[in-house]
Design a protein around this motif. Structure first.
Motif, PDB file in Angstrom:
ATOM      1  N   ALA A 157     -51.858  25.102  30.499  1.00 47.29           N
ATOM      2  CA  ALA A 157     -52.443  23.513  30.408  1.00 47.29           C
ATOM      3  C   ALA A 157     -52.728  24.194  28.600  1.00 47.29           C
ATOM      4  CB  ALA A 157     -54.098  23.609  30.625  1.00 47.29           C
ATOM      5  N   VAL A 158     -52.997  25.017  28.320  1.00 47.23           N
ATOM      6  CA  VAL A 158     -53.426  25.869  27.072  1.00 47.23           C
ATOM      7  C   VAL A 158     -52.713  24.861  26.075  1.00 47.23           C
ATOM      8  CG1 VAL A 158     -53.960  27.306  25.677  1.00 47.23           C
ATOM      9  CG2 VAL A 158     -55.147  27.564  27.595  1.00 47.23           C
ATOM     10  N   ARG A 159     -51.028  25.516  26.281  1.00 47.41           N
ATOM     11  CA  ARG A 159     -49.708  24.694  25.755  1.00 47.41           C
ATOM     12  C   ARG A 159     -49.446  23.450  25.463  1.00 47.41           C
ATOM     13  NH1 ARG A 159     -46.933  28.426  29.455  1.00 47.41           N
ATOM     14  NH2 ARG A 159     -46.062  26.432  30.372  1.00 47.41           N
ATOM     15  N   TYR A 160     -50.312  22.816  26.744  1.00 46.27           N
ATOM     16  CA  TYR A 160     -50.109  20.948  26.503  1.00 46.27           C
ATOM     17  C   TYR A 160     -51.873  21.098  25.461  1.00 46.27           C
ATOM     18  CZ  TYR A 160     -51.596  16.880  27.691  1.00 46.27           C
ATOM     19  OH  TYR A 160     -52.149  14.767  28.109  1.00 46.27           O
ATOM     20  N   ALA A 165     -53.946  19.105  20.103  1.00 48.37           N
ATOM     21  CA  ALA A 165     -54.685  19.482  19.268  1.00 48.37           C
ATOM     22  C   ALA A 165     -54.522  18.971  17.572  1.00 48.37           C
ATOM     23  CB  ALA A 165     -55.588  21.032  19.441  1.00 48.37           C
ATOM     24  N   SER A 166     -53.087  19.756  17.669  1.00 49.65           N
ATOM     25  CA  SER A 166     -51.973  19.483  16.575  1.00 49.65           C
ATOM     26  C   SER A 166     -51.498  18.204  16.603  1.00 49.65           C
ATOM     27  CB  SER A 166     -50.921  20.793  16.751  1.00 49.65           C
ATOM     28  OG  SER A 166     -51.387  22.326  16.805  1.00 49.65           O
ATOM     29  N   ALA A 167     -51.946  17.177  16.941  1.00 53.26           N
ATOM     30  CA  ALA A 167     -51.406  15.895  16.500  1.00 53.26           C
ATOM     31  C   ALA A 167     -52.699  15.247  16.003  1.00 53.26           C
ATOM     32  CB  ALA A 167     -50.708  15.522  17.957  1.00 53.26           C
ATOM     33  N   ILE A 168     -53.817  15.586  16.426  1.00 53.15           N
ATOM     34  CA  ILE A 168     -54.925  15.159  15.868  1.00 53.15           C
ATOM     35  C   ILE A 168     -54.657  14.777  14.407  1.00 53.15           C
ATOM     36  CG2 ILE A 168     -57.963  15.300  16.033  1.00 53.15           C
ATOM     37  CD1 ILE A 168     -57.623  16.798  18.167  1.00 53.15           C
ATOM     38  N   SER A 169     -55.149  13.619  14.095  1.00 51.17           N
ATOM     39  CA  SER A 169     -54.996  13.415  12.665  1.00 51.17           C
ATOM     40  C   SER A 169     -56.001  13.209  11.726  1.00 51.17           C
ATOM     41  CB  SER A 169     -55.101  11.270  12.532  1.00 51.17           C
ATOM     42  OG  SER A 169     -55.951  10.839  13.118  1.00 51.17           O
ATOM     43  N   TRP A 170     -57.242  13.522  12.326  1.00 52.68           N
ATOM     44  CA  TRP A 170     -58.342  14.059  11.894  1.00 52.68           C
ATOM     45  C   TRP A 170     -58.937  15.244  10.786  1.00 52.68           C
ATOM     46  CZ3 TRP A 170     -64.350  13.325  11.987  1.00 52.68           C
ATOM     47  CH2 TRP A 170     -65.000  13.600  11.429  1.00 52.68           C
ATOM     48  N   LYS A 171     -58.211  16.064  10.018  1.00 48.12           N
ATOM     49  CA  LYS A 171     -58.764  17.104   9.745  1.00 48.12           C
ATOM     50  C   LYS A 171     -59.691  18.009  10.826  1.00 48.12           C
ATOM     51  CE  LYS A 171     -55.966  17.024   5.731  1.00 48.12           C
ATOM     52  NZ  LYS A 171     -56.293  17.265   4.028  1.00 48.12           N
ATOM     53  N   ALA A 185     -55.166  31.437  24.347  1.00 50.54           N
ATOM     54  CA  ALA A 185     -53.314  31.267  24.524  1.00 50.54           C
ATOM     55  C   ALA A 185     -53.388  32.655  24.563  1.00 50.54           C
ATOM     56  CB  ALA A 185     -52.822  30.949  22.857  1.00 50.54           C
ATOM     57  N   ARG A 186     -51.598  32.837  25.851  1.00 50.99           N
ATOM     58  CA  ARG A 186     -51.712  33.296  25.833  1.00 50.99           C
ATOM     59  C   ARG A 186     -51.084  34.826  25.331  1.00 50.99           C
ATOM     60  NH1 ARG A 186     -46.467  32.500  29.700  1.00 50.99           N
ATOM     61  NH2 ARG A 186     -45.406  33.055  27.468  1.00 50.99           N
ATOM     62  N   SER A 187     -51.180  36.132  25.736  1.00 52.52           N
ATOM     63  CA  SER A 187     -51.683  37.349  24.949  1.00 52.52           C
ATOM     64  C   SER A 187     -50.772  36.654  23.933  1.00 52.52           C
ATOM     65  CB  SER A 187     -52.069  38.934  25.314  1.00 52.52           C
ATOM     66  OG  SER A 187     -50.670  38.347  26.318  1.00 52.52           O
ATOM     67  N   ASP A 188     -49.322  36.051  24.307  1.00 47.24           N
ATOM     68  CA  ASP A 188     -47.589  36.735  23.255  1.00 47.24           C
ATOM     69  C   ASP A 188     -47.964  35.439  22.344  1.00 47.24           C
ATOM     70  OD1 ASP A 188     -47.703  34.792  25.396  1.00 47.24           O
ATOM     71  OD2 ASP A 188     -45.406  35.445  25.775  1.00 47.24           O
ATOM     72  N   ALA A 189     -48.670  34.049  22.881  1.00 48.64           N
ATOM     73  CA  ALA A 189     -49.157  33.638  21.644  1.00 48.64           C
ATOM     74  C   ALA A 189     -49.609  33.345  20.957  1.00 48.64           C
ATOM     75  CB  ALA A 189     -48.573  31.889  22.763  1.00 48.64           C
ATOM     76  N   ARG A 190     -51.328  34.489  20.785  1.00 48.93           N
ATOM     77  CA  ARG A 190     -51.989  33.947  20.584  1.00 48.93           C
ATOM     78  C   ARG A 190     -52.685  34.200  18.707  1.00 48.93           C
ATOM     79  NH1 ARG A 190     -55.673  37.648  23.957  1.00 48.93           N
ATOM     80  NH2 ARG A 190     -55.228  36.123  25.217  1.00 48.93           N
ATOM     81  N   PRO A 191     -51.223  35.480  18.295  1.00 52.41           N
ATOM     82  CA  PRO A 191     -51.770  34.956  17.337  1.00 52.41           C
ATOM     83  C   PRO A 191     -51.125  34.804  16.391  1.00 52.41           C
ATOM     84  CG  PRO A 191     -50.628  37.400  17.802  1.00 52.41           C
ATOM     85  CD  PRO A 191     -50.840  36.031  19.091  1.00 52.41           C
TER      86      PRO A 191
END
Length: 466
Positions: A157-160, A165-171, A185-191
């Motif tokens: 769910a977090v990846r999705y 969120a990354s696709a939201i156009s308004w900054k 995000a999962r610990s390995d993906a969090r940084p």
């Protein structure tokens, strides 16, 4: 309470009475809450009653929430009632939340219900969140649900949601959504997620939105990214929002970055914003930086900001700095001194109390208000001196305030005389709001069997709202 015509006031009264009502009167209170015409007021009343209701009355309250048409008010009622609902009613609450047509309010309802939903209901809520059309609202709903999902579902769910969120156009919306999601995000993906969220926050031009995103991210950032976040906060053009960002970052900054942040705070030119930054950062400053903040808090052109800044810094000062603050108060215009002294008095060490009392008596802090500011915090050996001074000097409201503050601190043998003197002074006050305040302050110290009729009559005679 049910006769109060103002619906917001009636809702507040019902919620305030709820903890003290027996079951039969709680049923009456629920009936009164459901009759509130304003949907916002009805939602507020139902939420306030919720913690005190039986399962049967909770079902009644929930049915009343179902028919609220305004999405924001229905979401507030559902999420307010949810912590108290038995499992059998949670399914109905979720169904009512998913039926809200406004996507921002539906997302708010799903996120608010999430902590209370069992596993199978969480799956239903997750499915409802993923079909929200607006990307920002979808991301917010997923951010609210994710912490309560099983580990595998949470990671997915977090990846999705991060992709959404990354696709939201308004900054600003993109930055705020990523700030909510990256820490999940999962610990390995969090940084990488945190770095991307910080870059998105820095790209926001609007100072208030950037400050909000930076503050949301700060608890989760490693030291190198905190430095980047701080530099971005300092670069905010509007000083109001720069102060807000500095205050939000301060709890999470190491000492070297706190020094940089404090330097930026003292450089803010607008005095109210500078005061807000200094006092907001104060709880997190080490002693050496507190000394710098205290010095800055005495340099405002408007003496009122000096008084308010010292008052708000006071709880965090060391004994040495408290002495410095006490000296600074003497240098203020007389009418501002009691404001600062009221904040400093609870934190003055014993060895400074005698000096402060002497200065209050002689007018060094201004006559009115200074004794009252100190009275409640004086050690027993100084109370008699303050009592004599109060009887001899000051305006009537100030004298009544001093006597009221001193009464519970005096030796038992002196207390009845002080209370009687304070009551006499209070009854003679011509200004009605001041008289009401003085009488209210004295009531706890009047024995019930000796409560003078004159005090009650004087209170009842005050007819003006204030």
């Amino acid at each position: 309470a049910t006769a109060i015509t103002s619906e917001p006031d009636r809702a507040r009264a019902l919620a305030g009475l709820a903890p003290h009502l027996p079951p039969d009167l709680l049923a009456t209170a629920v009936e009164a809450a459901t009759a509130v015409h304003s949907e916002q007021g009805r939602s507020s009343a139902l939420t306030g009653l919720g913690p005190h209701l039986s399962a049967e009355l909770l079902a009644t309250a929930l049915r009343a929430a179902f028919v609220i048409s305004d999405g924001s008010s229905r979401a507030a009622a559902l999420t307010g009632l949810a912590p108290h609902l038995p499992a059998g009613l949670l399914a109905a609450a979720l169904e009512a939340g998913m039926a809200i047509t406004s996507e921002p309010d539906r997302a708010r309802a799903l996120a608010g219900l999430a902590p209370h939903l069992p596993g199978d209901f969480l799956a239903t809520a997750l499915e409802a969140a993923t079909v929200i059309n607006n990307e920002f609202d979808r991301a917010k709903a997923l951010a609210g649900l994710a912490p309560y999902l099983p580990a595998e579902d949470r990671a997915r769910a977090v990846r999705y949601a991060l992709g959404t969120a990354s696709a939201i156009s308004w900054k600003p919306e993109r930055a705020l959504a990523l700030a909510c999601l990256a820490p999940l995000a999962r610990s390995d993906a969090r940084p990488a997620a945190l770095a991307a969220a910080l870059a998105s926050a820095i790209a926001v031009e609007y100072g208030d939105d950037r400050a909000e995103a930076l503050t949301s991210l700060a608890p989760h950032l490693p030291p190198d990214l905190l430095a980047t976040a701080l530099h971005s906060a300092i670069a905010i053009d509007r000083e109001k929002y720069r102060a807000r960002a500095l205050t939000g970052l301060a709890p999470h900054l190491p000492p070297d970055l706190l020094a940089t942040a404090l330097e930026a705070a003292t450089a803010i030119s607008e005095e109210y914003d500078r005061k807000s930054a200094l006092t907001g950062m104060a709880p997190h400053l080490p002693a050496d930086l507190l000394a710098t903040a205290l010095e800055a808090a005495t340099t405002f052109e408007f003496d009122g900001w000096n008084a308010f800044a010292l008052r708000e810094l006071a709880p965090h000062l060391t004994s040495d700095l408290a002495a410095t603050a006490l000296s600074a108060i003497k240098a203020m215009p007389e009418h501002f001194r009691p404001i600062a002294l009221a904040g400093l008095a609870p934190h003055l060490p014993a060895h400074l109390m005698a000096s402060a009392l002497e200065d209050a008596i002689t007018g060094e802090y201004g006559q009115d208000g200074a004794l009252a500011s100190l009275a409640a915090y004086l050690p027993p050996d100084l109370c008699a001196t303050a009592l004599d001074a109060a009887m001899a000097n000051g305006s009537e409201p100030d004298r009544a305030a001093v006597l009221t503050a001193l009464a519970p601190r005096l030796p038992a043998e002196d207390r009845p005389g002080a209370v009687a003197a304070a009551l006499a002074v209070a009854l003679a006050i011509g200004d009605k709001p001041a008289r009401a305040q003085a009488l209210a302050g004295l009531v706890p110290y009047l024995p019930a069997d000796e409560l003078p009729t004159s005090a009650l009559d004087a209170a009842l005679a005050i007819t003006e709202p204030f």
